[in-house]
Every structure is written in structure tokens, then in C-alpha cells.
Design a protein around this motif. Structure first.
Motif, short mmCIF file in Angstrom:
data_model
loop_
_atom_site.label_atom_id
_atom_site.label_comp_id
_atom_site.label_asym_id
_atom_site.label_seq_id
_atom_site.Cartn_x
_atom_site.Cartn_y
_atom_site.Cartn_z
N GLY A 100 -34.97 -3.26 7.23
CA GLY A 100 -35.33 -2.76 8.55
C GLY A 100 -34.13 -2.58 9.46
N GLU A 101 -34.43 -2.42 10.74
CA GLU A 101 -33.39 -2.24 11.74
C GLU A 101 -32.65 -3.56 11.99
OE1 GLU A 101 -32.38 0.48 12.94
OE2 GLU A 101 -34.00 1.95 12.80
N TYR A 102 -31.72 -3.52 12.91
CA TYR A 102 -30.91 -4.70 13.23
C TYR A 102 -31.78 -5.84 13.77
CZ TYR A 102 -27.80 -7.84 15.74
OH TYR A 102 -27.16 -8.96 16.20
N THR A 103 -31.44 -7.05 13.37
CA THR A 103 -32.08 -8.24 13.92
C THR A 103 -31.11 -9.42 13.81
OG1 THR A 103 -34.00 -9.72 13.84
CG2 THR A 103 -33.11 -8.98 11.73
N ILE A 111 -29.08 3.93 6.87
CA ILE A 111 -28.44 3.37 8.06
C ILE A 111 -28.70 4.30 9.24
CG2 ILE A 111 -26.27 2.60 9.11
CD1 ILE A 111 -25.19 2.07 6.34
N THR A 112 -29.63 3.91 10.09
CA THR A 112 -29.97 4.73 11.25
C THR A 112 -28.89 4.61 12.32
OG1 THR A 112 -31.18 2.93 12.33
CG2 THR A 112 -32.42 4.31 10.79
N ASP A 113 -28.98 5.51 13.30
CA ASP A 113 -28.03 5.45 14.41
C ASP A 113 -28.15 4.12 15.16
OD1 ASP A 113 -27.14 7.97 13.76
OD2 ASP A 113 -28.41 9.01 15.22
N ILE A 126 -23.97 -4.50 7.40
CA ILE A 126 -25.05 -4.32 8.36
C ILE A 126 -25.90 -5.59 8.35
CG2 ILE A 126 -25.17 -1.80 8.26
CD1 ILE A 126 -27.40 -2.06 6.19
N GLN A 127 -26.53 -5.88 9.46
CA GLN A 127 -27.41 -7.04 9.56
C GLN A 127 -28.80 -6.54 9.91
OE1 GLN A 127 -25.92 -10.78 11.20
NE2 GLN A 127 -27.70 -10.85 12.58
N VAL A 128 -29.77 -6.85 9.06
CA VAL A 128 -31.06 -6.16 9.12
C VAL A 128 -32.25 -7.11 8.93
CG1 VAL A 128 -30.04 -4.03 8.24
CG2 VAL A 128 -31.00 -5.69 6.63
N HIS A 129 -33.44 -6.58 9.25
CA HIS A 129 -34.69 -7.24 8.88
C HIS A 129 -34.87 -7.13 7.37
CE1 HIS A 129 -36.72 -8.04 12.73
NE2 HIS A 129 -36.20 -6.91 13.18
N PRO A 130 -35.10 -8.22 6.65
CA PRO A 130 -35.39 -8.14 5.21
C PRO A 130 -36.87 -7.79 5.00
CG PRO A 130 -35.40 -10.43 5.87
CD PRO A 130 -35.06 -9.63 7.11
N THR A 131 -37.21 -6.55 5.25
CA THR A 131 -38.63 -6.16 5.22
C THR A 131 -39.25 -6.33 3.83
OG1 THR A 131 -37.91 -3.85 4.99
CG2 THR A 131 -38.52 -4.60 7.19
N PHE A 132 -38.41 -6.27 2.79
CA PHE A 132 -38.94 -6.54 1.45
C PHE A 132 -39.50 -7.96 1.39
CE2 PHE A 132 -35.00 -8.80 1.05
CZ PHE A 132 -35.27 -9.82 0.15
N LEU A 133 -38.82 -8.90 2.06
CA LEU A 133 -39.23 -10.30 2.08
C LEU A 133 -40.51 -10.47 2.90
CD1 LEU A 133 -38.74 -13.31 1.49
CD2 LEU A 133 -37.24 -13.37 3.51
N THR A 190 -36.09 1.37 7.78
CA THR A 190 -35.20 2.50 8.07
C THR A 190 -35.34 3.63 7.06
OG1 THR A 190 -33.37 1.61 6.75
CG2 THR A 190 -33.51 0.90 9.05
N ASP A 191 -36.15 3.43 6.01
CA ASP A 191 -36.28 4.45 4.96
C ASP A 191 -37.67 5.06 4.94
OD1 ASP A 191 -37.57 2.16 4.13
OD2 ASP A 191 -37.03 2.39 2.03
N THR A 192 -38.28 5.14 6.10
CA THR A 192 -39.65 5.62 6.19
C THR A 192 -39.78 7.08 5.75
OG1 THR A 192 -40.16 4.12 8.00
CG2 THR A 192 -41.55 6.04 7.80
#
Length: 294
Positions: free
Chosen positions: A157-160, A178-180, A193-200, A246-248
Motif C-alpha cells: 500500500g501507500e506510505y505508513t 510507486i505512486t507519486d 520505500i516504507q509501505v502498508h503490507p497489504t498482503f499481510l 498502489t497496484d489497483t
């Protein structure tokens, strides 16, 4: 970070040189495919076990699974290609190259359910009864399969900066993921990058839905109720989680996330069907209760 590292800084976890593949006898095997395969087998075993526990023939599960797996893969690929057509329209042969990725779980689910109804029609079986067993295995398989995305450094996901924040090397992920907004949080000199681990998130949610379904299976009121529970439970989780990925995939020529829209439709349809069917059951049971009282 090195290109093969994955870290969860707020949990104090730093994994070094996490491989995407391994080699056996000269053959390169992707962890993604291996984990997906484990998820499929685990799902089939669970569905067969539940069939036996509820007095049904587990051999039917294994027979159906052969067709379901094949057409799920086809459905997952078609779904992805349709909504990423710009990538494939100039090179149609790339559609057949599954080693480069490009599968969508909703396409796989659609393929599985079409196969379910065709299989049951040919075998003269109750598709709703078989479906209730199948979805228990399906949701477990999805929970396991999401860890294939972890190995591939995708579906994030996005930054968190929350407790479960995950760091991935920029070199290890697709540039298109990697979105803007995400890029704006990359500090000067940082290569990650630091992101939401949406897979988790989705894996944990799917395990919760799986547990509810297994506990409820002996209390269901009608055949097909676990299918509705799957649509409702998975749909809620996917709708929320898809909102931060981010890969929707989007409906062509729109900014409407197709998986979020489909999730919303699933949730509303499942809830409406549950209410209508239970209402009809109550109306049928009411006269019988009145006669028993007399």
C-alpha cells in the motif's frame, strides 16, 4: 538497504537477502508459484476434510478441484489482461507468459464459480452444497497465497509508519507500483520505500473469515449460506484493503477501482440474499411451528 532485504522497522524485524526463487537440479523455481501451490493444496485438503466431517464424499472435492484449479488460473489471467490491456495489446504472446506475473484473484474466483456450476450440472450435484465446502478451502488458499506476494515484493500500500510498516528496496519493486504520494515520502539518499503490507492485512483477514466459516458450517441454515458468508466477509476486507493498495486495476478509461466496485457489489448482494432467504425460511417454518403447538 540491499536489493534483497525486507524490513519491518517498528517491529524490529530485518530480513536479509530474501530470495524470490530457488534452484533444484538446475531448474529455477519461484517462491510465488510454490506458495500458491501450497495454498491450493491446503484449501483442497481442508474442503475434503470438511466434506468427510459433514457426511459427504471427499472424493468429489478432489475431482472438482482438478477442473477448478485449471479454470481459476485461466480466469485470473483473463481478468488481469482485460484491465491491463495497454501492456499486452502490442505483444499478444506475452499474455501466455505467466512467469512474468499478472494474475487477479477475482478473475480466479469467477473462474472457479463458473466451473462449480458447470461441474455440478454435468454431475447432477447441488452446487450450493459443494460451494459451501469449496469456499472454506478457497479463503484458506487465498490467505496462504498472499505470502507469495510478499516474496515477490508486490501488493503493498501507500506510505505508513504504523506498527506493521514494511520497507522494501526501490530496486526490488515495480516502478509502476510507486505512486507519486509514496515517492514523496522517500527521503534524500534513501533507497527504500516504507509501505502498508497489504498482503499481510488481507492474509490475516482471510484467516479470520476462514475461522468464522469453519465454526459456522454445522449451524448453517441453508445450502449456499457459506458462499454468501464468503462473499460478504472477503468483500468487506478486500474493499477496505484495496483502497490503500498502489497496484489497483481500474475500469478502462475511468478512475474506478474495479476490485473495490466488485467487492461492494458482492457485499451488498450477499447481505440482500441472506436477508431474503432467511425471511422465506421463517415464513415456511411459521406454519409448522403453529401446527406443532396445536
Amino acid at each position: 538497504m540491499n536489493s534483497g532485504d525486507i524490513a519491518f522497522p517498528n517491529l524490529g524485524i530485518y530480513l536479509e537477502n530474501v530470495p524470490k526463487t530457488f534452484t533444484i537440479f538446475g531448474f529455477e523455481i519461484a517462491f510465488y508459484g510454490l506458495i500458491i501451490g501450497i495454498g491450493i493444496l491446503a484449501g483442497i485438503f481442508v474442503a475434503a476434510h470438511l466434506a468427510r466431517a459433514t457426511g459427504q464424499n471427499p472424493d468429489i472435492i478432489w475431482d472438482f478441484a482438478v477442473y477448478a484449479v485449471i479454470f481459476s488460473v485461466i480466469g485470473g489471467r483473463i481478468y488481469y489482461v482485460v484491465f491491463m490491456w495497454d501492456i499486452y495489446k502490442g505483444n499478444l504472446l506475452e499474455i501466455l507468459n505467466l512467469r512474468h506475473g499478472g494474475m487477479a484473484i477475482y478473475g480466479a474466483v469467477i473462474g472457479a464459480f463458473i466451473t462449480l456450476f458447470l461441474y455440478c450440472r454435468i454431475k447432477k450435484l447441488n452446487p450450493f452444497m459443494l460451494g459451501d465446502l469449496g469456499v472454506c478451502g478457497l479463503i484458506l488458499g487465498q490467505a496462504i497465497g498472499r505470502w507469495g506476494n510478499f516474496m515477490n515484493r508486490e501488493v503493498f500500500g501507500e506510505y505508513t509508519d504504523n506498527l506493521f510498516a514494511m520497507r522494501l528496496p526501490i530496486a526490488a519493486v515495480r516502478a509502476s507500483d510507486i505512486t507519486d504520494a509514496l515517492a514523496s515520502h522517500i527521503g534524500e539518499g534513501e533507497n527504500f520505500i516504507q509501505v502498508h503490507p497489504t498482503f499481510l492485512y488481507e492474509s490475516a483477514w482471510n484467516l479470520l473469515v476462514f475461522a468464522v466459516m469453519v465454526l459456522y458450517i454445522k449451524h448453517k441454515r441453508f445450502d449456499g449460506e457459506l458462499c454468501l458468508l464468503y462473499f460478504f466477509g472477503y468483500g468487506i476486507g478486500r474493499f477496505v484493503i484495496e483502497g490503500i493498495r498502489t497496484d489497483t486495476l481500474f475500469i478502462p478509461n475511468t478512475e474506478i477501482p474495479v476490485s473495490q466496485l466488485l467487492s461492494l457489489v458482492m457485499v451488498v448482494a450477499a447481505l440482500a440474499a441472506e436477508i431474503v432467504i432467511r425471511s422465506r425460511l421463517r415464513r415456511k417454518e411459521a406454519p409448522q411451528e403453529q401446527l406443532s403447538e396445536k
